[in-house]
Motif scaffolding. Structure first.
Motif, PDB file in Angstrom:
ATOM      1  N   MET A   1       0.834  -1.175   0.000  1.00 45.18           N
ATOM      2  CA  MET A   1       0.000   0.000   0.000  1.00 45.18           C
ATOM      3  C   MET A   1       0.886   1.248   0.000  1.00 45.18           C
ATOM      4  SD  MET A   1      -2.735   1.047   2.870  1.00 45.18           S
ATOM      5  CE  MET A   1      -2.311   2.571   3.635  1.00 45.18           C
ATOM      6  N   TYR A   2       0.651   2.115  -0.944  1.00 45.30           N
ATOM      7  CA  TYR A   2       1.412   3.356  -1.048  1.00 45.30           C
ATOM      8  C   TYR A   2       0.641   4.499  -0.403  1.00 45.30           C
ATOM      9  CZ  TYR A   2       4.744   1.242  -4.205  1.00 45.30           C
ATOM     10  OH  TYR A   2       5.730   0.451  -4.734  1.00 45.30           O
ATOM     11  N   LEU A   3       1.381   5.428   0.171  1.00 45.56           N
ATOM     12  CA  LEU A   3       0.815   6.576   0.848  1.00 45.56           C
ATOM     13  C   LEU A   3       1.699   7.782   0.564  1.00 45.56           C
ATOM     14  CD1 LEU A   3      -1.176   7.660   3.090  1.00 45.56           C
ATOM     15  CD2 LEU A   3       0.552   6.980   4.732  1.00 45.56           C
ATOM     16  N   THR A   4       1.093   8.911   0.228  1.00 48.06           N
ATOM     17  CA  THR A   4       1.844  10.142  -0.011  1.00 48.06           C
ATOM     18  C   THR A   4       1.478  11.147   1.075  1.00 48.06           C
ATOM     19  OG1 THR A   4       1.816   9.737  -2.385  1.00 48.06           O
ATOM     20  CG2 THR A   4       2.330  11.955  -1.682  1.00 48.06           C
ATOM     21  N   ILE A   5       2.492  11.660   1.760  1.00 50.54           N
ATOM     22  CA  ILE A   5       2.264  12.629   2.834  1.00 50.54           C
ATOM     23  C   ILE A   5       3.201  13.820   2.657  1.00 50.54           C
ATOM     24  CG2 ILE A   5       1.554  10.876   4.503  1.00 50.54           C
ATOM     25  CD1 ILE A   5       4.350  11.340   5.843  1.00 50.54           C
ATOM     26  N   GLN A   6       2.833  14.918   3.281  1.00 46.33           N
ATOM     27  CA  GLN A   6       3.717  16.067   3.409  1.00 46.33           C
ATOM     28  C   GLN A   6       4.002  16.231   4.886  1.00 46.33           C
ATOM     29  OE1 GLN A   6       2.044  19.537   1.627  1.00 46.33           O
ATOM     30  NE2 GLN A   6       2.347  18.788  -0.443  1.00 46.33           N
ATOM     31  N   GLY A   7       5.267  16.423   5.233  1.00 47.76           N
ATOM     32  CA  GLY A   7       5.582  16.522   6.645  1.00 47.76           C
ATOM     33  C   GLY A   7       6.915  17.188   6.924  1.00 47.76           C
ATOM     34  N   LEU A   8       7.136  17.472   8.194  1.00 47.30           N
ATOM     35  CA  LEU A   8       8.340  18.116   8.696  1.00 47.30           C
ATOM     36  C   LEU A   8       9.175  17.081   9.441  1.00 47.30           C
ATOM     37  CD1 LEU A   8       9.763  20.911   9.210  1.00 47.30           C
ATOM     38  CD2 LEU A   8       8.522  20.939  11.370  1.00 47.30           C
ATOM     39  N   VAL A   9      10.448  16.981   9.087  1.00 46.45           N
ATOM     40  CA  VAL A   9      11.348  16.018   9.728  1.00 46.45           C
ATOM     41  C   VAL A   9      11.769  16.571  11.084  1.00 46.45           C
ATOM     42  CG1 VAL A   9      13.533  14.782   9.538  1.00 46.45           C
ATOM     43  CG2 VAL A   9      12.168  15.208   7.488  1.00 46.45           C
ATOM     44  N   THR A  47      18.989  12.727   0.601  1.00 48.91           N
ATOM     45  CA  THR A  47      19.730  13.553   1.557  1.00 48.91           C
ATOM     46  C   THR A  47      19.034  14.886   1.845  1.00 48.91           C
ATOM     47  OG1 THR A  47      21.800  12.562   0.851  1.00 48.91           O
ATOM     48  CG2 THR A  47      21.949  14.618   2.057  1.00 48.91           C
ATOM     49  N   ALA A  48      18.670  15.645   0.853  1.00 46.04           N
ATOM     50  CA  ALA A  48      18.065  16.963   1.067  1.00 46.04           C
ATOM     51  C   ALA A  48      16.683  16.892   1.710  1.00 46.04           C
ATOM     52  CB  ALA A  48      18.007  17.743  -0.236  1.00 46.04           C
ATOM     53  N   PRO A  49      15.751  16.095   1.198  1.00 41.85           N
ATOM     54  CA  PRO A  49      14.419  16.105   1.823  1.00 41.85           C
ATOM     55  C   PRO A  49      14.360  15.428   3.181  1.00 41.85           C
ATOM     56  CG  PRO A  49      14.430  14.614  -0.049  1.00 41.85           C
ATOM     57  CD  PRO A  49      15.749  15.315  -0.037  1.00 41.85           C
ATOM     58  N   CYS A  50      15.368  14.671   3.556  1.00 44.33           N
ATOM     59  CA  CYS A  50      15.345  13.941   4.827  1.00 44.33           C
ATOM     60  C   CYS A  50      16.253  14.538   5.889  1.00 44.33           C
ATOM     61  CB  CYS A  50      15.714  12.478   4.596  1.00 44.33           C
ATOM     62  SG  CYS A  50      14.495  11.592   3.622  1.00 44.33           S
ATOM     63  N   GLN A  51      16.740  15.757   5.682  1.00 43.55           N
ATOM     64  CA  GLN A  51      17.565  16.370   6.714  1.00 43.55           C
ATOM     65  C   GLN A  51      16.671  16.998   7.783  1.00 43.55           C
ATOM     66  OE1 GLN A  51      20.044  19.343   5.001  1.00 43.55           O
ATOM     67  NE2 GLN A  51      18.364  20.485   4.117  1.00 43.55           N
ATOM     68  N   LEU A  52      17.265  17.318   8.906  1.00 40.40           N
ATOM     69  CA  LEU A  52      16.539  17.843  10.050  1.00 40.40           C
ATOM     70  C   LEU A  52      15.849  19.160   9.701  1.00 40.40           C
ATOM     71  CD1 LEU A  52      16.040  17.155  13.027  1.00 40.40           C
ATOM     72  CD2 LEU A  52      18.002  18.556  13.577  1.00 40.40           C
ATOM     73  N   LEU A  53      14.601  19.306  10.116  1.00 43.49           N
ATOM     74  CA  LEU A  53      13.758  20.486   9.897  1.00 43.49           C
ATOM     75  C   LEU A  53      13.530  20.793   8.416  1.00 43.49           C
ATOM     76  CD1 LEU A  53      14.931  22.897  12.716  1.00 43.49           C
ATOM     77  CD2 LEU A  53      12.893  21.473  12.657  1.00 43.49           C
ATOM     78  N   ALA A  54      13.418  19.766   7.610  1.00 41.34           N
ATOM     79  CA  ALA A  54      13.069  19.934   6.196  1.00 41.34           C
ATOM     80  C   ALA A  54      11.605  19.573   6.021  1.00 41.34           C
ATOM     81  CB  ALA A  54      13.938  19.042   5.325  1.00 41.34           C
ATOM     82  N   TYR A  55      10.881  20.404   5.287  1.00 41.46           N
ATOM     83  CA  TYR A  55       9.477  20.126   4.973  1.00 41.46           C
ATOM     84  C   TYR A  55       9.439  19.552   3.569  1.00 41.46           C
ATOM     85  CZ  TYR A  55       4.475  20.819   4.378  1.00 41.46           C
ATOM     86  OH  TYR A  55       3.139  20.618   4.150  1.00 41.46           O
ATOM     87  N   GLY A  56       8.867  18.372   3.424  1.00 42.50           N
ATOM     88  CA  GLY A  56       8.887  17.731   2.119  1.00 42.50           C
ATOM     89  C   GLY A  56       7.694  16.838   1.892  1.00 42.50           C
ATOM     90  N   GLU A  57       7.662  16.279   0.694  1.00 38.81           N
ATOM     91  CA  GLU A  57       6.622  15.339   0.297  1.00 38.81           C
ATOM     92  C   GLU A  57       7.259  13.963   0.193  1.00 38.81           C
ATOM     93  OE1 GLU A  57       3.004  15.384  -2.792  1.00 38.81           O
ATOM     94  OE2 GLU A  57       4.968  15.798  -3.655  1.00 38.81           O
ATOM     95  N   PHE A  58       6.676  12.994   0.882  1.00 43.40           N
ATOM     96  CA  PHE A  58       7.238  11.662   0.967  1.00 43.40           C
ATOM     97  C   PHE A  58       6.255  10.648   0.409  1.00 43.40           C
ATOM     98  CE2 PHE A  58       8.876  14.175   4.477  1.00 43.40           C
ATOM     99  CZ  PHE A  58      10.239  13.994   4.350  1.00 43.40           C
ATOM    100  N   MET A  59       6.746   9.773  -0.464  1.00 45.55           N
ATOM    101  CA  MET A  59       5.946   8.662  -0.950  1.00 45.55           C
ATOM    102  C   MET A  59       6.399   7.430  -0.174  1.00 45.55           C
ATOM    103  SD  MET A  59       5.621   7.156  -4.727  1.00 45.55           S
ATOM    104  CE  MET A  59       3.991   6.903  -5.309  1.00 45.55           C
ATOM    105  N   LEU A  60       5.479   6.809   0.536  1.00 44.22           N
ATOM    106  CA  LEU A  60       5.805   5.723   1.455  1.00 44.22           C
ATOM    107  C   LEU A  60       5.139   4.434   1.023  1.00 44.22           C
ATOM    108  CD1 LEU A  60       4.853   7.622   4.727  1.00 44.22           C
ATOM    109  CD2 LEU A  60       7.066   7.625   3.604  1.00 44.22           C
ATOM    110  N   PHE A  61       5.732   3.328   1.422  1.00 42.27           N
ATOM    111  CA  PHE A  61       5.030   2.060   1.327  1.00 42.27           C
ATOM    112  C   PHE A  61       5.174   1.329   2.650  1.00 42.27           C
ATOM    113  CE2 PHE A  61       9.252   0.979  -0.198  1.00 42.27           C
ATOM    114  CZ  PHE A  61       9.498  -0.267   0.353  1.00 42.27           C
ATOM    115  N   GLU A  62       4.135   0.584   2.989  1.00 42.00           N
ATOM    116  CA  GLU A  62       4.096  -0.113   4.271  1.00 42.00           C
ATOM    117  C   GLU A  62       4.464  -1.567   4.079  1.00 42.00           C
ATOM    118  OE1 GLU A  62       1.019  -0.861   7.960  1.00 42.00           O
ATOM    119  OE2 GLU A  62       0.291  -0.073   6.081  1.00 42.00           O
ATOM    120  N   TYR A  63       5.365  -2.045   4.935  1.00 45.85           N
ATOM    121  CA  TYR A  63       5.781  -3.438   4.902  1.00 45.85           C
ATOM    122  C   TYR A  63       5.998  -3.895   6.333  1.00 45.85           C
ATOM    123  CZ  TYR A  63       8.449  -7.629   3.800  1.00 45.85           C
ATOM    124  OH  TYR A  63       8.886  -8.929   3.715  1.00 45.85           O
TER     125      TYR A  63
END
Length: 81
Positions: A1-9, A47-63
């Motif tokens: 299952m894929y999920l797209t979220i926007q969030g702050l690291v 590297t860039a979207p996953c650094q501390l205090l970065a706001y980004g869009e993440f495409m996730l899958f659950e396993y």
């Protein structure tokens, strides 16, 4: 299952040799723990979207009850903070 979220690291923690665990605060899902595979490699595209205090869009899958980042794009980087 894929999920797209926007969030702050909020937190980045080393996990294994090249992986990392992220704590991300999202608007819809709340606080999530995500696994970023290969984040600590030299030329990782995460590297860039996953650094501390970065706001980004993440495409996730659950396993097996854990979300893993499949793709990420940075929206805003708060480097001066």
């Amino acid at each position: 299952m894929y999920l797209t979220i926007q969030g702050l690291v909020l937190r980045v923690t080393a996990y294994n040799d090249t992986d990392a665990l992220l704590t991300v605060l999202s608007r819809d899902q709340g606080k999530l723990t995500l696994k970023a595979r290969g984040l600590r490699r030299k030329n990782s595209p995460l590297t860039a979207p996953c650094q501390l205090l970065a706001y980004g869009e993440f495409m996730l899958f659950e396993y097996r009850g854990m979300y893993t980042i499949n793709e990420a794009h940075s929206i805003e980087l708060f480097q001066p903070l």
